[in-house]
Design an enzyme around this catalytic site. Sequence first.
Site, PDB file in Angstrom:
ATOM      1  CD  GLU A 225      -3.109   0.067   2.290  1.00  0.00           C
ATOM      2  OE1 GLU A 225      -3.568  -1.068   2.516  1.00  0.00           O
ATOM      3  OE2 GLU A 225      -3.252   1.032   3.058  1.00  0.00           O
ATOM      4  CG  ASP A 226       1.840   2.973   3.357  1.00  0.00           C
ATOM      5  OD1 ASP A 226       0.758   3.272   2.825  1.00  0.00           O
ATOM      6  OD2 ASP A 226       1.987   2.868   4.592  1.00  0.00           O
TER       7      ASP A 226
END
Length: 182
Positions: A65-66
């Site tokens: 996600e990051d």
Amino acid sequence: MPTELLIVLKAAEAAANWHSGQRRKGVAGEPYVNHLIEVASLVAEATNGEDPHLTAAALLHDAVEDQNIPLSQIASMFGEDVAALVGEVTDDKSLPRHERKRLQVEHAPHKSPRAKLLKLADKTSNVRALSLSPPDWTLERRREYVRWACEVVAGLGQASPYLQEQFEAAVRQAERDLEGAD
Ligand code: ZN
């Protein structure tokens, strides 16, 4: 060295490298890896250290996600079990934030028991952070975050009595702080 210990250490090393430029949202701006280690510790405590793959997945749970690390890379480095767990707790970043948050509530009851445990540890760490190092958010946004986290956690059911207690303690603390704040 036991392979279980090795996989957890290798996951910690990868997490530290992948997130090296990332900071938490709070005023203290802690290195992001602090969050990953906290979540991994909570998961390890909740499972008495008996699920090293889940502990490794906790260290890697925000990598896709990051940091846009492909799940296939996590699978080749840490195996399919770890990658599947990370995949289960990864939001679809192509969706707007509001929709992602709604889907977390909707999907929570349908996660595997181990992914539920990981999500509960993640929410515990995030709600704790609202008290320990509050982000630059309005009080209303912080209240809204706590309400939303509680909704997600309600959907996780009885993932872990130990983590449930930790989560509830974090919510009580956040509510106390928010009450006194205005
Ligand atoms: Zn997280």
